[in-house]
Design a protein around this motif. Structure first.
Motif, PDB file in Angstrom:
ATOM      1  N   LEU A  38       0.716  -1.194   0.022  1.00 10.96           N
ATOM      2  CA  LEU A  38       0.079  -0.208  -0.184  1.00 10.96           C
ATOM      3  C   LEU A  38       0.876   1.243  -0.008  1.00 10.96           C
ATOM      4  O   LEU A  38       0.586   2.323  -0.686  1.00 10.96           O
ATOM      5  N   LEU A  39       1.930   1.096   0.765  1.00  9.18           N
ATOM      6  CA  LEU A  39       2.913   2.416   0.825  1.00  9.18           C
ATOM      7  C   LEU A  39       3.367   2.686  -0.719  1.00  9.18           C
ATOM      8  O   LEU A  39       3.677   3.811  -1.056  1.00  9.18           O
ATOM      9  N   ALA A  40       3.706   1.592  -1.417  1.00 10.02           N
ATOM     10  CA  ALA A  40       4.225   1.786  -2.801  1.00 10.02           C
ATOM     11  C   ALA A  40       3.146   1.903  -3.917  1.00 10.02           C
ATOM     12  O   ALA A  40       3.514   2.206  -5.183  1.00 10.02           O
ATOM     13  N   LEU A  41       1.873   1.831  -3.654  1.00 13.18           N
ATOM     14  CA  LEU A  41       0.820   2.004  -4.392  1.00 13.18           C
ATOM     15  C   LEU A  41       0.670   3.172  -5.439  1.00 13.18           C
ATOM     16  O   LEU A  41       0.422   3.110  -6.430  1.00 13.18           O
ATOM     17  N   PRO A  42       0.626   4.261  -4.488  1.00 12.78           N
ATOM     18  CA  PRO A  42       0.466   5.580  -5.672  1.00 12.78           C
ATOM     19  C   PRO A  42       1.726   5.672  -6.715  1.00 12.78           C
ATOM     20  O   PRO A  42       1.203   5.902  -7.786  1.00 12.78           O
ATOM     21  N   VAL A  43       2.934   5.440  -6.240  1.00  8.28           N
ATOM     22  CA  VAL A  43       4.055   5.707  -7.395  1.00  8.28           C
ATOM     23  C   VAL A  43       4.060   4.498  -8.125  1.00  8.28           C
ATOM     24  O   VAL A  43       4.257   4.528  -9.409  1.00  8.28           O
ATOM     25  N   GLY A  44       3.797   3.115  -7.651  1.00  8.23           N
ATOM     26  CA  GLY A  44       3.796   1.915  -8.385  1.00  8.23           C
ATOM     27  C   GLY A  44       2.747   2.059  -9.561  1.00  8.23           C
ATOM     28  O   GLY A  44       2.769   1.720 -10.664  1.00  8.23           O
ATOM     29  N   PHE A  45       1.541   2.652  -9.109  1.00  5.38           N
ATOM     30  CA  PHE A  45       0.276   2.608 -10.192  1.00  5.38           C
ATOM     31  C   PHE A  45       0.762   3.617 -11.291  1.00  5.38           C
ATOM     32  O   PHE A  45       0.423   3.299 -12.430  1.00  5.38           O
ATOM     33  N   LEU A  46       1.430   4.615 -10.986  1.00  5.92           N
ATOM     34  CA  LEU A  46       1.804   5.439 -12.125  1.00  5.92           C
ATOM     35  C   LEU A  46       3.054   4.949 -13.018  1.00  5.92           C
ATOM     36  O   LEU A  46       2.695   4.905 -14.231  1.00  5.92           O
ATOM     37  N   LEU A  47       3.607   4.408 -12.255  1.00  3.84           N
ATOM     38  CA  LEU A  47       4.853   3.563 -12.940  1.00  3.84           C
ATOM     39  C   LEU A  47       4.283   2.427 -14.052  1.00  3.84           C
ATOM     40  O   LEU A  47       4.722   2.367 -15.160  1.00  3.84           O
ATOM     41  N   LEU A  48       3.188   1.634 -13.581  1.00  2.00           N
ATOM     42  CA  LEU A  48       2.591   0.624 -14.159  1.00  2.00           C
ATOM     43  C   LEU A  48       1.914   1.309 -15.376  1.00  2.00           C
ATOM     44  O   LEU A  48       2.150   0.764 -16.710  1.00  2.00           O
ATOM     45  N   VAL A  68      10.555   9.949  -9.904  1.00  2.00           N
ATOM     46  CA  VAL A  68      11.020  11.138  -8.868  1.00  2.00           C
ATOM     47  C   VAL A  68       9.826  12.061  -8.827  1.00  2.00           C
ATOM     48  O   VAL A  68       9.522  12.516  -7.563  1.00  2.00           O
ATOM     49  N   ILE A  69       9.145  12.478 -10.053  1.00  2.00           N
ATOM     50  CA  ILE A  69       7.949  13.400  -9.696  1.00  2.00           C
ATOM     51  C   ILE A  69       6.842  12.807  -9.012  1.00  2.00           C
ATOM     52  O   ILE A  69       6.391  13.420  -8.045  1.00  2.00           O
ATOM     53  N   ALA A  70       6.522  11.650  -9.136  1.00  2.00           N
ATOM     54  CA  ALA A  70       5.672  10.859  -8.424  1.00  2.00           C
ATOM     55  C   ALA A  70       6.087  10.733  -6.777  1.00  2.00           C
ATOM     56  O   ALA A  70       5.104  10.794  -6.089  1.00  2.00           O
ATOM     57  N   LEU A  71       7.105  10.417  -6.738  1.00  2.53           N
ATOM     58  CA  LEU A  71       7.632  10.415  -5.222  1.00  2.53           C
ATOM     59  C   LEU A  71       7.638  11.700  -4.654  1.00  2.53           C
ATOM     60  O   LEU A  71       7.028  11.731  -3.203  1.00  2.53           O
ATOM     61  N   ALA A  72       7.853  12.909  -5.417  1.00  2.00           N
ATOM     62  CA  ALA A  72       7.826  14.060  -4.665  1.00  2.00           C
ATOM     63  C   ALA A  72       6.211  14.663  -4.290  1.00  2.00           C
ATOM     64  O   ALA A  72       5.910  15.347  -3.401  1.00  2.00           O
ATOM     65  N   ILE A  73       5.444  14.077  -5.340  1.00  2.00           N
ATOM     66  CA  ILE A  73       3.928  14.295  -5.154  1.00  2.00           C
ATOM     67  C   ILE A  73       3.417  13.805  -3.972  1.00  2.00           C
ATOM     68  O   ILE A  73       2.633  14.311  -3.152  1.00  2.00           O
ATOM     69  N   ALA A  74       3.711  12.417  -4.076  1.00  2.65           N
ATOM     70  CA  ALA A  74       2.972  11.421  -2.920  1.00  2.65           C
ATOM     71  C   ALA A  74       3.562  11.257  -1.814  1.00  2.65           C
ATOM     72  O   ALA A  74       3.241  10.466  -0.883  1.00  2.65           O
ATOM     73  N   PHE A  75       4.784  11.812  -1.508  1.00  2.00           N
ATOM     74  CA  PHE A  75       5.767  11.552  -0.534  1.00  2.00           C
ATOM     75  C   PHE A  75       4.640  12.136   0.715  1.00  2.00           C
ATOM     76  O   PHE A  75       4.833  11.414   2.045  1.00  2.00           O
ATOM     77  N   PRO A  76       4.094  13.422   1.031  1.00  2.00           N
ATOM     78  CA  PRO A  76       3.360  13.650   2.039  1.00  2.00           C
ATOM     79  C   PRO A  76       2.232  12.537   2.494  1.00  2.00           C
ATOM     80  O   PRO A  76       2.088  12.167   3.603  1.00  2.00           O
ATOM     81  N   ALA A  77       1.627  12.134   1.469  1.00  2.46           N
ATOM     82  CA  ALA A  77       0.719  10.806   1.824  1.00  2.46           C
ATOM     83  C   ALA A  77       1.508   9.951   2.260  1.00  2.46           C
ATOM     84  O   ALA A  77       0.974   9.133   3.212  1.00  2.46           O
ATOM     85  N   MET A  78       2.576   9.389   1.714  1.00  2.00           N
ATOM     86  CA  MET A  78       3.619   8.218   2.150  1.00  2.00           C
ATOM     87  C   MET A  78       3.707   8.411   3.524  1.00  2.00           C
ATOM     88  O   MET A  78       3.812   7.630   4.448  1.00  2.00           O
ATOM     89  N   GLY A  79       4.155   9.764   3.938  1.00  2.00           N
ATOM     90  CA  GLY A  79       4.584   9.980   5.321  1.00  2.00           C
ATOM     91  C   GLY A  79       3.508   9.843   6.224  1.00  2.00           C
ATOM     92  O   GLY A  79       3.541   9.216   7.399  1.00  2.00           O
ATOM     93  N   ASP A  80       2.125  10.218   5.971  1.00  2.00           N
ATOM     94  CA  ASP A  80       1.049  10.080   6.514  1.00  2.00           C
ATOM     95  C   ASP A  80       0.694   8.429   6.909  1.00  2.00           C
ATOM     96  O   ASP A  80       0.483   8.013   8.234  1.00  2.00           O
ATOM     97  N   TYR A  81       0.842   7.633   5.816  1.00  2.00           N
ATOM     98  CA  TYR A  81       0.668   6.244   6.008  1.00  2.00           C
ATOM     99  C   TYR A  81       2.043   5.809   6.907  1.00  2.00           C
ATOM    100  O   TYR A  81       1.713   4.637   7.744  1.00  2.00           O
ATOM    101  N   MET A  82       3.007   6.028   6.739  1.00  2.00           N
ATOM    102  CA  MET A  82       4.201   5.655   7.726  1.00  2.00           C
ATOM    103  C   MET A  82       3.646   5.741   9.191  1.00  2.00           C
ATOM    104  O   MET A  82       4.286   5.097  10.124  1.00  2.00           O
ATOM    105  N   LEU A  83       3.240   7.046   9.326  1.00  2.00           N
ATOM    106  CA  LEU A  83       2.549   7.192  10.844  1.00  2.00           C
ATOM    107  C   LEU A  83       1.514   6.004  11.160  1.00  2.00           C
ATOM    108  O   LEU A  83       1.592   5.726  12.316  1.00  2.00           O
ATOM    109  N   VAL A  84       0.665   5.725  10.138  1.00  2.00           N
ATOM    110  CA  VAL A  84      -0.151   4.693  10.681  1.00  2.00           C
ATOM    111  C   VAL A  84       0.400   3.331  10.696  1.00  2.00           C
ATOM    112  O   VAL A  84      -0.066   2.559  11.612  1.00  2.00           O
ATOM    113  N   ILE A  85       1.441   3.059  10.093  1.00  2.00           N
ATOM    114  CA  ILE A  85       2.348   1.744  10.447  1.00  2.00           C
ATOM    115  C   ILE A  85       2.946   1.826  11.550  1.00  2.00           C
ATOM    116  O   ILE A  85       2.918   0.693  12.670  1.00  2.00           O
ATOM    117  N   ILE A  86       3.344   3.207  12.018  1.00  2.00           N
ATOM    118  CA  ILE A  86       4.140   2.949  13.456  1.00  2.00           C
ATOM    119  C   ILE A  86       3.024   2.960  14.549  1.00  2.00           C
ATOM    120  O   ILE A  86       3.076   1.986  15.466  1.00  2.00           O
TER     121      ILE A  86
END
Length: 257
Positions: free
Chosen positions: A185-195, A226-244
């Motif tokens: 799920l953490l890789a889903l936003p960037v992985g979907f765009l790359l797919l 790189v662009i997708a990581l820059a855009i999605a990283f705030p959401a990925m950071g929020d999900y990292m907090l969920v994992i913690i």
């Protein structure tokens, strides 16, 4: 008594007995169990937490050191500590799974470096995610929550009755499945765009077979990644907090039920 006609100070023996659970948890937990943390610092922290446990709980260690019951009690203490640290360490594997998915789609799966936490070679993107998860773990006082859970574990799982039941071991095993799902799920936003990009590149290769995919696809994958990581990283950071939060909740559920 040591059991061989020798004696040991009761306070020192109680401290050593308490340090077994705390030291096992610190050895398996992230941050505390990193190879970059000197052994003297780890032992000092274990002793300090052990003194805190003795000051807040009435711990009665086994009377004889060299006895079968003592060895079983020490094994039970180590099992509880390793289980608490292992849950947190499993949660920290989620960013590595996400980095494998994203790095393979971006074409930078070969880029690796030495992870200072475990001393092994890991993907560079995975090390970046691990550093961010570690910083978020420290920012929400996850290390203090771990110490608090260690203190509460002596109330819920006192020495002598610290063997974990099948339900607790089952919960630990199922949490490993959650870590894999969290990584995906953490890789889903960037992985979907790359797919989607790979599908477009594949369609272009069928429409124009003479097109050099390595000259077009790899730079496009790197740029989009790189662009997708820059855009999605705030959401990925929020999900990292969920994992913690989920990992700390799993530790609390194991200790307190």
């Amino acid at each position: 008594m040591l059991g061989l006609g020798l004696a040991i100070e009761p306070q020192i023996w109680a401290l050593i007995f308490v340090m077994v659970r705390v030291g096992a948890a610190f050895s398996a937990a992230p941050v505390f169990g990193g190879v970059s943390l000197p052994l003297t610092v780890r032992v000092s922290l274990t002793g300090a937490i052990g003194i805190l446990v003795l000051s807040s709980h009435s711990i009665t260690p086994p009377p004889n050191v060299f006895a079968l019951a003592t060895f079983l009690s020490i094994a039970a203490e180590a099992l509880v500590g390793l289980a608490m640290g292992f849950i947190l360490q499993t949660a920290f594997a989620a960013p590595l799974i996400a980095s494998e998915v994203i790095g393979g789609a971006m074409g930078i799966g070969f880029a690796s470096s030495i992870d200072p936490q475990n001393g092994r070679s890991t993907p560079a993107l995975g090390q970046f995610f691990s550093v961010m998860l570690t910083l978020l773990f420290l920012s929400v006082d996850g290390h203090l929550v771990l110490v608090d859970m260690l203190l509460k574990s002596y109330d819920a799982l006192p020495p002598g009755a610290a063997w974990m039941g099948p339900e607790q071991l089952k919960a630990i095993a199922f949490f490993g499945g959650y870590a894999v799902l969290a990584g995906l799920l953490l890789a889903l936003p960037v992985g979907f765009l790359l797919l989607c990009l790979n599908i477009v590149v594949g369609m272009m290769s069928r429409a124009a077979p003479a097109l050099n995919l390595f000259a077009v696809g790899l730079p496009a994958s790197l740029a989009v990644g790189v662009i997708a990581l820059a855009i999605a990283f705030p959401a990925m950071g929020d999900y990292m907090l969920v994992i913690i939060r989920e990992s700390l909740g799993a530790v609390q559920a194991m200790v307190l039920g």
